[in-house]
Design an enzyme around this catalytic site. Structure first.
Site, PDB file in Angstrom:
ATOM      1  N   ARG A 113       0.886  -1.123   0.035  1.00 37.48           N
ATOM      2  CA  ARG A 113      -0.168   0.084   0.006  1.00 37.48           C
ATOM      3  C   ARG A 113       0.781   1.278  -0.114  1.00 37.48           C
ATOM      4  NH1 ARG A 113      -1.708   1.618   5.981  1.00 37.48           N
ATOM      5  NH2 ARG A 113      -0.139   0.254   7.071  1.00 37.48           N
ATOM      6  N   SER A 119      -4.999   5.054   5.466  1.00 36.22           N
ATOM      7  CA  SER A 119      -4.659   3.832   5.615  1.00 36.22           C
ATOM      8  C   SER A 119      -4.272   3.209   4.216  1.00 36.22           C
ATOM      9  CB  SER A 119      -5.978   2.900   6.164  1.00 36.22           C
ATOM     10  OG  SER A 119      -5.972   3.322   7.254  1.00 36.22           O
ATOM     11  N   GLU A 153     -18.869   3.410  -0.010  1.00 36.35           N
ATOM     12  CA  GLU A 153     -18.128   2.603  -1.257  1.00 36.35           C
ATOM     13  C   GLU A 153     -18.864   2.468  -2.589  1.00 36.35           C
ATOM     14  OE1 GLU A 153     -18.609   1.614   1.879  1.00 36.35           O
ATOM     15  OE2 GLU A 153     -16.612   2.032   2.802  1.00 36.35           O
ATOM     16  N   PHE A 187     -14.385  -4.102   1.585  1.00 40.83           N
ATOM     17  CA  PHE A 187     -15.259  -3.084   1.414  1.00 40.83           C
ATOM     18  C   PHE A 187     -15.394  -3.013  -0.288  1.00 40.83           C
ATOM     19  CE2 PHE A 187     -13.543  -1.432   5.482  1.00 40.83           C
ATOM     20  CZ  PHE A 187     -14.665  -2.183   6.169  1.00 40.83           C
ATOM     21  N   HIS A 234      -5.248  -3.700   2.474  1.00 43.70           N
ATOM     22  CA  HIS A 234      -5.696  -4.424   3.606  1.00 43.70           C
ATOM     23  C   HIS A 234      -6.276  -5.906   3.302  1.00 43.70           C
ATOM     24  CE1 HIS A 234      -4.636  -0.506   5.473  1.00 43.70           C
ATOM     25  NE2 HIS A 234      -4.862  -0.905   6.760  1.00 43.70           N
ATOM     26  N   ASP A 294      -7.732  -5.955  13.805  1.00 42.41           N
ATOM     27  CA  ASP A 294      -9.364  -5.732  13.269  1.00 42.41           C
ATOM     28  C   ASP A 294     -10.306  -6.851  13.160  1.00 42.41           C
ATOM     29  OD1 ASP A 294      -8.813  -3.115  13.451  1.00 42.41           O
ATOM     30  OD2 ASP A 294      -8.668  -2.576  11.214  1.00 42.41           O
TER      31      ASP A 294
END
Lengths: 271, 308
Positions: free
Chosen positions: B7, B34, B55, B80, B106, B114
């Site tokens: 990322r 993030s 989204e 998502f 992620h 998480d």
């Protein structure tokens, strides 16, 4: 004005005839919501929008997104009448190999700005086009046509929030408020009222009109051009099946094709 | 060995490409810090759009931007992007073949603490099944930069799977990312491990462990899940007679499935799939989760030894 209204009224009648014929020929399709939107679509394509059918990808053209994609017949009829493709091709609706898919396919048919059919998605795409216009410094306008039943989709309100947040004054959403959806009256299935207040609460400039009166449709579309940093929502009260007596207010004509004598009667009424 | 999260490499690549190409726009759904799109936002604020926690609308907006000639990159967590916005990706992006890039971060269980709600183990399967979609799972920072560049060059929908955790840098600056072309990272005639993304590093460690036992395992890195490098997979099967796949994803629908489908049709050989065994993850440190769910170098070694 009177002359313009008379011409648009005749054009809308022609488009309604196309809708009846093409859905009958296909043996399936959605006449009710196509007929309810016919006057709005006619006003856009034959009076309001900046278009060049010879150059369907002209960068400065206005864009129309049919978010209620099942009303494809009204869009196809308008595009054909406007010269994007031969009127004769309307009879290929829903047939194998046709460019006129059951729901609009932007890759197949010139003039279709967005592939739609899964309800609730068109306004988001219209937002993207309106943002692109701003990025490119172009002054084209973007129109999206939604159903009142479609406003039950959550994504509509995500898009409504974003359009106001980004102050998309070059965007106009029109709700074809015919009050009926597949399972019955919208008020009974899942009420979307008070619909104009909902758009207002989301930060939009809201106009309420009779969606079959060009004397109200045209001024509303004009007012939308100067909404002061806000997108405009035109909530247009309409009659599902408008123009064909036995289809008007009929929930069963959402997705059923007329047959035989019904076709003849409908065309006679629209003559 | 230097470790960089994919990322991070994505955020950097966006800025580099955005500098030379004014049509590149970036959208995020309240996760810019993030997903690292914040780097682009800082540099090109007028070409960055935060759509908030929405989204579906983000993907639809990207479709509209693409229809008007822009090259939008949409970012959020993989769970998502591919999950929540699946219908928007299907209807408004893949079906109309619009030039939208979904860069999802992620992914997998190395998200860690998480927990399962945020650990995507099915995104590759969801994206791979869509017609018109290209699917990249870069293994390191260099491949990520290459994947982002390739995504800009491809006129159509692209999904790029990115991770939260730092991963070893496998390639030098001279590495050429060619879409659809597998990368042989290690030669070996006794076994082949086919890996993608985070698991490429694990596969290389497994090959070291195997070498210590006198077993020479080849490691084939598949950064493009779709279109798959069929020839490289078949060649590997012919060379070593069996295949072990390794992915940070469910063994259903991802790399292991793609390889199994290919081998079944072209050159059937025994194979085992290392990955999430049709289960969701849970909270924990990434190393603990890799251990518990069977995604360690030792797990890959065990799979190879079962088939030897």
């Amino acid at each position: 004005m009177e002359k313009i209204v008379a011409e648009l009224t005749e054009k809308a009648r022609e488009i309604r005839r196309h809708i009846v014929r093409m859905v009958a020929e296909a043996g399936s399709g959605h006449p009710g919501g196509s007929l309810s939107a016919a006057d709005i679509v006619t006003a856009l394509y034959f009076n309001q929008m900046r278009l060049d059918p010879v150059r369907p990808d002209w960068p400065d053209r206005d864009r129309f997104v049919l978010s209620k994609g099942h009303a494809a017949p009204v869009l196809y009829a308008a595009l054909a009448e406007r010269g994007y493709f031969p009127v004769a091709e309307l009879s290929t609706l829903r047939k194998l190999g046709s460019r006129l898919q059951g729901h609009p396919d932007m890759r197949k048919l010139p003039g279709v700005e967005m592939s739609t059919g899964s309800l609730g998605q068109g306004l988001s795409a219209a937002n993207g086009m309106a943002l692109a216009a701003r990025l490119d410094g172009r002054d084209y306008r973007v129109y999206a046509l939604l159903g009142d039943g479609e406003c039950q989709e959550g994504q509509v309100w995500e898009a409504a929030m974003a359009a106001a947040h980004y102050a998309l004054e070059n965007l106009t959403a029109i709700v074809d408020f015919n009050g009926l959806q597949i399972d019955g009256p919208v008020s009974e299935v899942m009420s979307t009222e008070p619909l104009p207040d909902k758009w207002r609460a989301f930060g939009w400039h809201v106009l309420e009109i009779d969606g079959h009166d060009f004397g109200q449709i045209l001024p509303a579309l004009e007012k939308a051009r100067s909404a002061g940093g806000r997108p405009t929502a035109i909530v247009a009260r309409t009659v599902k099946g408008k123009g064909v007596s036995f289809m008007e207010h009929g929930v069963d004509w959402h997705g059923v094709a007329p047959k035989g004598d019904q076709v003849a009667q409908a065309l006679a009424e629209l003559a | 060995m230097q470790k960089i999260a994919t990322r991070e490499a994505y955020g950097k690549a966006l800025v580099e490409l955005g500098t030379g190409n004014p049509d590149i726009v970036v959208l995020d759904a309240d996760l810019a810090k993030s997903t690292r799109t914040i780097e682009f936002k800082k540099r090109f604020p007028h070409r960055f759009f935060d759509l908030g926690v929405a989204e579906a609308n983000m993907v639809g907006t990207a479709a509209g931007l693409a229809a008007a000639g822009k090259i939008p990159f949409c970012s959020t967590f993989a769970v998502f992007a591919a999950g929540r916005a699946f219908d928007q990706i299907r209807q408004s992006v893949a079906y109309p073949r619009l030039n939208v890039k979904i860069a999802a971060s992620h992914a997998g269980i190395t998200v860690g603490e998480d927990g399962a709600s945020h650990q995507s183990v099915e995104d590759v399967a969801l994206m791979r099944v869509l017609p018109n979609m290209t699917v990249f799972v870069p293994a390191d920072a260099v491949e990520t930069a290459g994947a982002v560049r390739a995504a800009v060059d491809i006129d159509g929908p692209v999904y790029i799977r990115l991770g939260r955790a730092g991963v070893p840098v496998l390639h030098g600056d001279d590495f050429k990312f060619v879409p659809g072309q597998a990368v042989t990272l290690r030669q070996g005639l006794d076994a082949t491990i086919i890996a993608s993304g985070f698991m490429v590093g694990q596969a290389l460690q497994a090959a070291d462990l195997l070498a210590a036992e006198g077993i020479e395992a080849g490691v084939l890195n598949i950064h493009t899940i779709k279109p798959l490098d069929v020839q490289a997979v078949v060649d590997a099967a012919q060379r070593t007679g069996f295949i072990v796949t390794a992915e940070e994803h469910s063994i259903i629908g991802g790399l292991g499935s793609a390889v199994a489908e290919t081998l079944a049709e072209h050159y059937p050989v025994p194979m085992l799939r290392v990955g999430l065994q049709d289960v969701f993850g849970e909270s924990g440190r990434p190393d603990e989760l890799l251990q518990k769910y069977g995604l360690t170098p030792d797990d890959i070694v065990n799979a190879v030894q079962k088939l030897l």
